[in-house]
Motif scaffolding. Structure first.
Motif, PDB file in Angstrom:
ATOM      1  N   GLY A 165     -54.103  74.156 119.576  1.00  0.00           N
ATOM      2  CA  GLY A 165     -54.256  74.792 120.888  1.00  0.00           C
ATOM      3  C   GLY A 165     -55.104  76.050 120.848  1.00  0.00           C
ATOM      4  O   GLY A 165     -54.830  77.017 121.543  1.00  0.00           O
ATOM      5  N   LEU A 166     -56.172  76.036 120.059  1.00  0.00           N
ATOM      6  CA  LEU A 166     -57.056  77.203 119.936  1.00  0.00           C
ATOM      7  C   LEU A 166     -57.981  77.290 121.148  1.00  0.00           C
ATOM      8  O   LEU A 166     -58.707  76.338 121.450  1.00  0.00           O
ATOM      9  N   VAL A 167     -57.966  78.430 121.821  1.00  0.00           N
ATOM     10  CA  VAL A 167     -58.835  78.647 122.987  1.00  0.00           C
ATOM     11  C   VAL A 167     -59.419  80.051 122.936  1.00  0.00           C
ATOM     12  O   VAL A 167     -58.914  80.928 122.239  1.00  0.00           O
ATOM     13  N   ASP A 168     -60.483  80.262 123.692  1.00  0.00           N
ATOM     14  CA  ASP A 168     -60.971  81.618 123.896  1.00  0.00           C
ATOM     15  C   ASP A 168     -60.277  82.195 125.119  1.00  0.00           C
ATOM     16  O   ASP A 168     -59.836  81.460 126.010  1.00  0.00           O
ATOM     17  N   ALA A 169     -60.204  83.514 125.149  1.00  0.00           N
ATOM     18  CA  ALA A 169     -59.565  84.194 126.276  1.00  0.00           C
ATOM     19  C   ALA A 169     -60.375  85.441 126.617  1.00  0.00           C
ATOM     20  O   ALA A 169     -61.157  85.929 125.798  1.00  0.00           O
ATOM     21  N   PRO A 170     -60.230  85.953 127.851  1.00  0.00           N
ATOM     22  CA  PRO A 170     -60.970  87.152 128.240  1.00  0.00           C
ATOM     23  C   PRO A 170     -60.702  88.327 127.284  1.00  0.00           C
ATOM     24  O   PRO A 170     -59.670  88.361 126.614  1.00  0.00           O
TER      25      PRO A 170
ATOM     26  N   ILE B 313     -61.889  94.172 139.963  1.00  0.00           N
ATOM     27  CA  ILE B 313     -62.635  94.075 141.210  1.00  0.00           C
ATOM     28  C   ILE B 313     -63.676  95.194 141.171  1.00  0.00           C
ATOM     29  O   ILE B 313     -63.323  96.367 141.071  1.00  0.00           O
ATOM     30  N   TRP B 314     -64.943  94.828 141.224  1.00  0.00           N
ATOM     31  CA  TRP B 314     -66.020  95.819 141.195  1.00  0.00           C
ATOM     32  C   TRP B 314     -66.535  96.015 142.623  1.00  0.00           C
ATOM     33  O   TRP B 314     -66.806  95.047 143.331  1.00  0.00           O
ATOM     34  N   PHE B 350     -71.906  89.381 137.270  1.00  0.00           N
ATOM     35  CA  PHE B 350     -71.198  89.213 136.010  1.00  0.00           C
ATOM     36  C   PHE B 350     -71.892  88.162 135.164  1.00  0.00           C
ATOM     37  O   PHE B 350     -72.419  87.165 135.688  1.00  0.00           O
ATOM     38  N   THR B 351     -71.866  88.360 133.839  1.00  0.00           N
ATOM     39  CA  THR B 351     -72.265  87.267 132.962  1.00  0.00           C
ATOM     40  C   THR B 351     -71.270  86.124 133.175  1.00  0.00           C
ATOM     41  O   THR B 351     -70.162  86.342 133.668  1.00  0.00           O
ATOM     42  N   PRO B 352     -71.669  84.884 132.828  1.00  0.00           N
ATOM     43  CA  PRO B 352     -70.865  83.729 133.252  1.00  0.00           C
ATOM     44  C   PRO B 352     -69.384  83.828 132.882  1.00  0.00           C
ATOM     45  O   PRO B 352     -68.529  83.493 133.694  1.00  0.00           O
ATOM     46  N   ARG B 353     -69.064  84.276 131.680  1.00  0.00           N
ATOM     47  CA  ARG B 353     -67.657  84.352 131.310  1.00  0.00           C
ATOM     48  C   ARG B 353     -67.111  85.785 131.422  1.00  0.00           C
ATOM     49  O   ARG B 353     -65.990  86.067 131.009  1.00  0.00           O
ATOM     50  N   GLY B 354     -67.939  86.687 131.974  1.00  0.00           N
ATOM     51  CA  GLY B 354     -67.419  87.967 132.430  1.00  0.00           C
ATOM     52  C   GLY B 354     -67.304  89.071 131.407  1.00  0.00           C
ATOM     53  O   GLY B 354     -66.708  90.111 131.688  1.00  0.00           O
ATOM     54  N   GLU B 355     -67.893  88.921 130.236  1.00  0.00           N
ATOM     55  CA  GLU B 355     -67.765  90.005 129.255  1.00  0.00           C
ATOM     56  C   GLU B 355     -68.649  91.197 129.612  1.00  0.00           C
ATOM     57  O   GLU B 355     -68.400  92.306 129.147  1.00  0.00           O
ATOM     58  N   GLU B 356     -69.656  90.959 130.451  1.00  0.00           N
ATOM     59  CA  GLU B 356     -70.554  92.042 130.860  1.00  0.00           C
ATOM     60  C   GLU B 356     -70.838  91.921 132.356  1.00  0.00           C
ATOM     61  O   GLU B 356     -70.674  90.860 132.954  1.00  0.00           O
ATOM     62  N   VAL B 357     -71.325  93.024 132.929  1.00  0.00           N
ATOM     63  CA  VAL B 357     -71.773  92.997 134.320  1.00  0.00           C
ATOM     64  C   VAL B 357     -73.085  93.777 134.395  1.00  0.00           C
ATOM     65  O   VAL B 357     -73.255  94.789 133.722  1.00  0.00           O
ATOM     66  N   TRP B 358     -74.015  93.253 135.169  1.00  0.00           N
ATOM     67  CA  TRP B 358     -75.323  93.884 135.369  1.00  0.00           C
ATOM     68  C   TRP B 358     -75.342  94.500 136.768  1.00  0.00           C
ATOM     69  O   TRP B 358     -74.961  93.850 137.745  1.00  0.00           O
ATOM     70  N   THR B 368     -78.416  98.432 134.905  1.00  0.00           N
ATOM     71  CA  THR B 368     -77.520  98.913 133.858  1.00  0.00           C
ATOM     72  C   THR B 368     -76.518  97.815 133.518  1.00  0.00           C
ATOM     73  O   THR B 368     -75.969  97.174 134.417  1.00  0.00           O
ATOM     74  N   VAL B 369     -76.302  97.603 132.233  1.00  0.00           N
ATOM     75  CA  VAL B 369     -75.374  96.572 131.765  1.00  0.00           C
ATOM     76  C   VAL B 369     -74.121  97.254 131.213  1.00  0.00           C
ATOM     77  O   VAL B 369     -74.213  98.161 130.376  1.00  0.00           O
ATOM     78  N   TYR B 370     -72.951  96.823 131.693  1.00  0.00           N
ATOM     79  CA  TYR B 370     -71.671  97.360 131.217  1.00  0.00           C
ATOM     80  C   TYR B 370     -70.862  96.277 130.525  1.00  0.00           C
ATOM     81  O   TYR B 370     -70.879  95.111 130.937  1.00  0.00           O
ATOM     82  N   ASN B 371     -70.107  96.690 129.525  1.00  0.00           N
ATOM     83  CA  ASN B 371     -69.058  95.854 128.953  1.00  0.00           C
ATOM     84  C   ASN B 371     -67.838  95.972 129.858  1.00  0.00           C
ATOM     85  O   ASN B 371     -67.406  97.081 130.181  1.00  0.00           O
ATOM     86  N   THR B 372     -67.301  94.829 130.313  1.00  0.00           N
ATOM     87  CA  THR B 372     -66.200  94.897 131.281  1.00  0.00           C
ATOM     88  C   THR B 372     -64.867  95.301 130.644  1.00  0.00           C
ATOM     89  O   THR B 372     -63.957  95.711 131.349  1.00  0.00           O
ATOM     90  N   ARG B 373     -64.747  95.152 129.346  1.00  0.00           N
ATOM     91  CA  ARG B 373     -63.477  95.567 128.732  1.00  0.00           C
ATOM     92  C   ARG B 373     -63.451  97.062 128.449  1.00  0.00           C
ATOM     93  O   ARG B 373     -62.506  97.750 128.781  1.00  0.00           O
ATOM     94  N   THR B 374     -64.524  97.575 127.866  1.00  0.00           N
ATOM     95  CA  THR B 374     -64.551  98.999 127.520  1.00  0.00           C
ATOM     96  C   THR B 374     -65.114  99.838 128.670  1.00  0.00           C
ATOM     97  O   THR B 374     -64.949 101.061 128.678  1.00  0.00           O
ATOM     98  N   LEU B 375     -65.784  99.218 129.618  1.00  0.00           N
ATOM     99  CA  LEU B 375     -66.491  99.875 130.722  1.00  0.00           C
ATOM    100  C   LEU B 375     -67.581 100.815 130.207  1.00  0.00           C
ATOM    101  O   LEU B 375     -68.025 101.727 130.897  1.00  0.00           O
ATOM    102  N   GLU B 376     -68.038 100.570 128.993  1.00  0.00           N
ATOM    103  CA  GLU B 376     -69.139 101.348 128.423  1.00  0.00           C
ATOM    104  C   GLU B 376     -70.469 100.720 128.802  1.00  0.00           C
ATOM    105  O   GLU B 376     -70.583  99.502 128.939  1.00  0.00           O
ATOM    106  N   GLU B 377     -71.475 101.605 128.906  1.00  0.00           N
ATOM    107  CA  GLU B 377     -72.834 101.144 129.174  1.00  0.00           C
ATOM    108  C   GLU B 377     -73.413 100.553 127.899  1.00  0.00           C
ATOM    109  O   GLU B 377     -73.363 101.185 126.837  1.00  0.00           O
TER     110      GLU B 377
END
Lengths: 400, 400
Positions: A165-170, B313-314, B350-358, B368-377
């Protein structure tokens, strides 16, 4: 770890032709988009077909991928490369444009699927033998991390657990379950080395799914009834049991095949779940995980998949009633059509926006394409014992 | 209808460079996947940038697209071609691989966006002047259908209505609203000629959205408060009014810009909606469309967008408080960060799986591109008065 030399040359079977193109010609390296491509696993021959789902066309065959029984595929974030997880521990990177093997490693003795991280940088593989999870650089297939999945067994000894059951997650995480250990682990790929958290789960998790938004991780249990669920938004809450009657305990018939959990349909706040050993699709309210309905179907369901618009639920079945597919209207929860795509239906894949669905029939050596609105057959494609069908839009979806 | 000769040659500005590549070199026609590409609208210069969101890289600029104020883009199902809808009625097909204009038609005097059908065969454009919707073959840009959107005006005369809120819907349909007529029309592209159904809606619909599963079509109203909603699973039920207090009636401040409805965030059964003229994001329970919360924000929201995992929510804002973006935690509904991407923020993707936002900042001439987890540029990219950002994974999503 054994690395095979790459690239393995493309070998094209001269016998396979499609309506408009012979596969015996050398592959054209054409400039084209990769958004409408896919791979079909040919399980018996260790090969994959590269297909174009706009044209219903087989573009070529790539061979030399080893044991592809129970194989699955994830895609690079540019939708050019497929990572094929073989049963023999082989991890093969296939270039869909050149239709060649870019790289291949034998990373364990027996593996059972994998995942690609949210950022596309890491490919992880779940292993039965020797157990644990191995993580690779998606570009080079160099090893990034080995997670042996140690636990203390009934004899008090340290042992490696099979992982499933290995998956990627946010948040650039991987999540998997440990069969013998009865645990769920999360792996944070933003940490170096990867940060691992362990959670106690139910007995013998055998497969799992993650909801399309990447929030709920749900593992099926072989050792007891019920399912183990983690809310990844609140991991500190640990694992809870849902659908406590779900599992072998409710069976009334011999179980020909434990259903695939990745196949769960989640539509409109309800999960459509294959019953274990019963000729039923179960409907659970995701608000409180109560079972609200049992939909009678013609056999033991294996895959229960929602169309992208959640309007239809397509159901495939276990042996011996596996020559048909049934389509359920998700609103009325009634079967609206029974289709016969061929013998031994193994997998179904919707086109990205759901106007068509491709169905593989292993023992008819073909893939059948249906229009989801008319339920008419649009095309058939020849394939050697086809099983899994995987389109490149999976590159862009969480948990696939 | 005026057809311009195609292809228009690629013109590359010698002055724009990225960190690792000069844009003055001729464009390499490289074999590559198209899953991680995108277009950024440069509204003042009638040009678009082709970008690679894996590498944070500008690959090239395509010029000659006319008036790109309020421009938007949809993609072919192979994710190779972008269809750019300009304000001047121009419909331009851009090849992201060769970075050239493949084809271009001036299909009206003034248009306001478009859509591509579920099967990828048809591109539809919504027009202000002379009104109506035109539908084209996505391959050739040949006209397939012209829908003038006639209605009877207050003087009892037959007139063409401006059309807005054009989207694709499951079953190979298009759906749009008629501003003057106050109607919602559905267009069935499986029929020949296309089958049209008309539904009475509220007064002066000015924009609309469709939920990610393609079920609910919701139009904002300029002429009255509330929103007009159609359940496309039950079109025979017609249009109902939801959120009856929503609109100009609740404003307490001058409205600098009517919020974009396509920007609505829908997460976990709740819709996060930009208030009109108030410094608030509204939260509505989609079960009964009751308003459950008002989240105070720093300005009048324009885009309110959920990350692909629905966790954040951005929010972007109207003039004059449009130099910041605020990030709301969808679970706690609290603002977790206020970011300053530059002057006059116009769009976010958002990038397709949401790790970044432009995020585009028109008056800072940068993205400007941000990492959505760290909110760093993570990166900034130079762009000339950038507005909309559109990644190719939209090819695979309903309603985008």
């Amino acid at each position: 770890m054994k690395r095979l030399f790459a690239p393995i040359a493309l070998i094209i079977a001269a016998t396979v032709t499609t309506g408009c193109q012979s596969l015996s010609a050398p592959p054209p390296v054409e400039l084209r988009g990769t958004g409408d491509l896919g791979l079909i696993i040919e399980r018996a021959t260790g090969s994959v077909l590269v297909v174009d789902h706009s044209e219903h066309e087989i573009l070529g065959r790539v061979e030399g991928l080893g044991d592809l029984s129970h194989a699955s595929v994830v895609y690079s974030r540019d939708a050019r490369y497929g990572y094929v997880f073989g049963r023999d521990g082989g991890l093969t990177k296939v270039d869909l444009l050149t239709r060649t093997v870019t790289d291949r490693v034998i990373q364990s003795g027996n593996s059972i699927g994998g995942a690609i991280s949210q950022d596309g940088r890491y490919v992880a593989v779940s292993n039965y033998e020797p157990g644990g999870v191995n993580i690779f650089d998606s570009e080079t297939l160099d090893t990034v991390a080995e997670i042996p999945a140690f636990y203390t067994n009934a004899q008090g000894e340290k042992d490696q657990s099979k992982t499933v059951g290995l998956v990627d997650a946010p948040g650039n995480q991987f999540v998997f379950s440990l069969f013998e250990a009865g645990e769920i682990w999360t792996v944070d790929m933003y940490s170096n080395p990867p940060g691992i958290n362990r959670y106690q789960a139910g007995k013998e998790p055998y497969d799992a799914l993650i909801t399309p938004d990447g929030r709920f991780y749900i593992a099926g249990l072989f050792g007891e009834d019920g399912l183990s669920m983690m809310d990844l938004w609140e991991p500190e809450q640990g694992v809870q049991t849902i659908l406590p009657d779900y599992g072998k305990g409710e069976q009334r018939l011999p179980v020909y095949k434990m259903p695939h959990l990745e196949g769960w349909a989640i539509a409109d706040g309800y999960a459509f779940v294959p019953a274990v050993g019963r000729h039923e699709v179960l409907v659970a309210d995701m608000e409180d995980w109560s079972m609200v309905q049992r939909i009678p179907v013609q056999g033991q369901p294996v895959f229960v998949m929602a169309s992208p618009d959640n309007r239809q639920i397509w159901v495939s079945f276990a042996h011996p009633k596996n020559d048909v597919v049934q389509v359920i209207d998700s609103r009325t929860r009634e079967i609206i059509r029974t289709l016969e795509p061929g013998k031994s239906v193994l997998h179904m894949e919707f086109t990205p926006r759901g106007e068509e669905v491709w169905v593989s029939s292993r023992d008819s050596d073909r893939v059948t394409v249906y229009n989801t609105r008319t339920l008419e057959e649009l095309a058939t494609l020849p394939a050697q014992k086809p099983s899994g069908i995987f389109f490149t839009n999976r590159a862009h979806q969480l948990g696939l």
